[in-house]
Design an enzyme around this catalytic site. Structure first.
Site, PDB file in Angstrom:
ATOM      1  NE  ARG A 613       8.996   7.097 -14.446  1.00  0.00           N
ATOM      2  CZ  ARG A 613       9.900   6.149 -14.570  1.00  0.00           C
ATOM      3  NH1 ARG A 613      11.136   6.359 -14.187  1.00  0.00           N
ATOM      4  NH2 ARG A 613       9.562   4.986 -15.089  1.00  0.00           N
ATOM      5  CE  LYS A 618      -4.046  -4.056 -11.019  1.00  0.00           C
ATOM      6  NZ  LYS A 618      -4.022  -5.251 -11.884  1.00  0.00           N
ATOM      7  N   GLY A 688       3.098   7.300  -0.397  1.00  0.00           N
ATOM      8  CA  GLY A 688       2.540   6.373   0.582  1.00  0.00           C
ATOM      9  C   GLY A 688       1.666   7.060   1.609  1.00  0.00           C
ATOM     10  CD  GLU A 689       4.209   8.550   5.450  1.00  0.00           C
ATOM     11  OE1 GLU A 689       4.181   8.826   6.634  1.00  0.00           O
ATOM     12  OE2 GLU A 689       5.262   8.485   4.786  1.00  0.00           O
TER      13      GLU A 689
HETATM   14 MO1  MOS Z   1       5.552   5.561   8.137  1.00  0.00          MO
HETATM   15  S1  MOS Z   1       4.398   6.587   9.409  1.00  0.00           S
HETATM   16  O1  MOS Z   1       6.056   6.440   6.921  1.00  0.00           O
HETATM   17  O2  MOS Z   1       6.537   4.477   8.885  1.00  0.00           O
END
Ligand code: MOS
Length: 724
Positions: A613, A618, A688-689
């Protein structure tokens, strides 16, 4: 789609970062760094520095500040400066000069004379491969050298020998620095209650644990404050030397101390992404089904061997279905600055190798690269019977192919005037991770709520996500929720790392919201309350009982309670025994290589992701775009250059190349939204990664499509593309 709640503060300069804090009597520390990569410090002449204008303290291994090595379960041992005379890398922190102004401290630091007994320096990963050491087991317990073999197969060599089609190649990736916009810095203030530390980090509880251990004080005597963090990417997971030195110096001087690392010092005194060498052998049927996957990986590590870039474990261990799999992970200790987590540690450099190799296999089979990947889609990691909880990678490939015009790709690229144009793609994958997290929710009598946790928002949008998940869980509009982060007095909120924060904190918010609504219902129906003795229900920020309703603020006012608070938590649990969890994606790019100058330009990019999800389109898109740009950087620009003496030739932002806007095309991002509630009740898997994962391979694959040249290292430079 919500804008960042902290956006206006940031763009108007009102957001207060660590080094923006000033106090009466504050003095400034400047770090002294060593200029040899290996040796022992025989002497440090600090006479001139001590008598320089404004200087109030000069510290060195001969006149040290008291610090103990810190160790935490998550990060392991963290090195602290000035405790011994050994130098193991160029640019190591070896002293601190404290003065009334920053300039006085800097000028005095320049007068410190250091005498070393130099020792031989090892800086070459290539030269060290032969003497590599086995890495420790991966975080999931998989040993460094690990194999899964089909029944009756004696070895991976046998499986490869029996494979009708085999590709084998060695790939390498450059070391990198996080180079966050906000330099590592710290302002330390001591009073009767202990230490207050203003320093950007990725989770207040981690910083408290490290400072507590290194200063040998109680955790109740450390208060860390970091409401804003100007980028981290793994480089602010550990407490910086700036923070250790500021804390220890402020304690002995009895004055607030500020230490800000220079950009050059950040490259050496924090930590970097390791360099890697990876050998991959893929065996398949003529129809493109993988029979055997072998991935041997080496990475550089500092002499303390404290970090492994888990390339083979982060990719080939899990990515494709194969009956025979063998991976190994070795480390090569060098006289280099420490290495650490950097955005998609393992997966980012590992995917360059694996996804390049998959492209090489597709070419050898004359098969479409997407078709090859679809054919080897896994339902569980090889050798594990835990099925993926939710996997829509095939959607990512198919939707991506349609959006990107993949059907028009020719196996030999095309030309457009003086440009050779190619398309490339790669798989992306990053595990879905959740850490224990606690949050506090306060409901106030003005019908607003506060949702707080000790995690950090290093630019990810977590603060905004807190307000959105808080609002949804409390059934009120997000404008009425104040999110709080970055203060160790808030309940420990996991960390902004491992793409885990939304799943960790979000789940804790849901649990705590249910708890506080229960308390509210009990309060509203208790004797003396507006709905005393009645059956009460809650919706829309209101309490309902037969015949009437009131907002929660009205109920609190009626019982003379300015606010009520609840603290709750959540942690991963039984689900880990039932499924495997991951986010997925497909990266696409178009690259143009100039016929005469051999310049490579990325002209189009698309990423399609299954990250469960999406809480806020944004900020999610912004995270992914940032990751994809980093992938362009890794592929075509970025890499630390080590001189033979161990000094970085490009350890500053003038010579460390990163892309500028002109290097980046419009980037298309698409999410296939399948909430994964087997992973956590919020259904978000983390993003995030994953944006950086696979991008460098997609670019290398596009360059191959455009030019026929296969480059097996990153960054790819003009020199690699000459001669065709
Ligand atoms: Mo990060 S490399 O998920 O702190």
């Amino acid at each position: 789609m919500a804008s960042r709640v902290d956006g206006p503060l940031k763009v108007t300069g009102r957001a207060k970062y660590g080094a923006d804090n000033n106090f009466p009597g504050l003095v400034h520390g400047y770090v002294v760094v060593g200029t040899v990569a290996h040796g022992e410090i025989l002497a440090m002449d600090t006479t001139a520095a001590k008598s320089a204008p404004g200087v109030v303290g000069v510290y060195s291994p001969f006149d040290p500040l008291v610090l103990r090595t810190a160790s935490t379960p998550l990060l392991g041992e963290t090195w602290v400066p000035l405790q011994d005379k050994e130098v193991t890398y160029y640019g190591q922190a070896i002293g601190l000069v404290v003065a009334e102004t920053y300039e006085q401290a800097r000028d005095a630091a320049m007068t410190v004379e250091v005498t070393y007994a130099r020792r031989p320096v090892r800086t070459s990963l290539a030269d060290g491969l032969a003497e590599a050491e086995d890495a420790p087991a991966a975080r999931d317990g998989t040993p460094a050298t690990f194999a899964v073999l089909a029944d009756g197969v004696a070895s991976i060599e046998d499986a490869l020998a029996a494979s009708p089609v085999v590709v084998e190649a060695t790939y390498s990736t450059a070391p990198q620095n996080h180079a966050a916009m906000e330099p590592h810095s710290a302002v330390a203030v001591w009073d009767a209650d202990g230490l207050t530390m203003y320093s950007g980090n990725q989770g207040a509880s981690l910083q408290v644990a490290e400072l507590t251990a290194s200063l040998e004080i109680e955790s109740s005597a450390v208060h860390t404050i970091n409401p804003f963090v100007g980028g981290a990417f793994g480089g602010k997971g550990r407490t910086s030397v700036a923070a250790f030195l500021a804390a220890a110096a402020a304690r002995v001087l009895g004055k607030p101390v500020k230490v800000v690392l220079t950009r050059e010092q950040i490259f050496t005194t924090t930590a970097n992404r390791a360099a890697t060498v990876q050998k991959i052998t893929l065996g398949s049927t003529t129809g493109g089904s993988l029979v055997a996957v072998r991935h041997d990986s080496w990475c550089s590590t500092a002499m303390d061997r404290s970090f492994v870039e888990p390339t083979s474990h982060g990719t080939s261990r899990e990515w494709y279905a194969t009956e025979n799999l063998a991976i190994s992970q070795k480390i090569v200790p060098l006289n280099i600055p420490r290495t650490t987590f950097m955005r998609a540690p393992g997966e980012a450099p590992g995917s360059f190798a694996l996804e390049s190799a998959m492209d090489e296999l597709a070419a050898k089979l004359a098969m479409d690269p997407i078709e090859l990947r679809l054919r080897n889609n896994s339902t569980a990691p090889p050798g594990k019977d835990l099925l993926w909880s939710s996997k829509h990678l095939d959607d990512c490939y198919r939707i991506g192919a349609a959006r990107f015009g993949w059907a028009d790709r020719s196996p030999n690229g095309r030309t457009d005037g003086d440009w050779q144009v190619g398309l490339g793609m790669a798989t992306a994958m990053f595990p879905a991770i959740r850490f224990p997290a606690a949050v506090r929710i306060t409901l106030r009598d003005d019908d607003t709520a506060v949702v707080g946790t000790g995690g950090a928002d290093p630019g990810t949008g977590l603060l905004t996500v807190l307000s959105l998940v808080g609002a949804e869980s409390l059934d009120i509009p997000p404008e009425r929720v104040t999110p709080l982060l970055g203060d160790s007095e808030l309940p420990p909120g996991g960390l902004s790392g491992g793409s885990s924060a939304t799943a960790s904190a979000g789940t804790a918010i849901m649990a705590t919201a249910a708890q506080i609504i229960d308390e509210l219902l009990a309060l509203a129906s208790s004797p003396g309350s507006p709905f005393a003795g009645k059956e009460v229900s809650y919706a829309d920020g209101r309490l309902f009982a037969d015949g009437g309703s009131m907002t929660f603020g009205e109920v609190l006012r009626a019982v003379n309670r300015p606010s009520i608070s609840a603290t709750g938590s959540s942690a991963p649990g039984e689900e880990l025994t039932k499924h495997s969890f991951s986010s997925w994606g497909a990266q696409f790019c178009e690259v143009r290589v100039h016929k005469w100058t051999r310049e490579a330009r990325v002209s189009r990019m698309l990423g399609v992701y299954d990250a469960g999800r999406i809480i806020n389109d944004k900020t999610a898109r912004s995270q992914i775009v940032g990751g994809m740009i980093w992938g362009v950087s890794a592929a075509l620009h970025e890499g630390l250059e080590l001189e033979a003496n161990g000094r970085f030739a490009n350890g500053d932002l003038a010579s460390y190349l990163v892309p500028v806007n002109a290097d980046i095309p419009d980037i298309d991002v698409h999410f296939v939204e399948y909430p994964d509630t087997l992973h956590n009740p919020v259904g978000a898997k983390g993003l995030g990664e994953i944006g950086v994962v696979g991008v460098a391979a997609a670019i290398a694959n596009a360059i191959h499509n455009a030019t026929g040249i296969r480059v097996r290292h990153i960054p790819i430079t003009i020199e690699d593309l000459l001669g065709h």
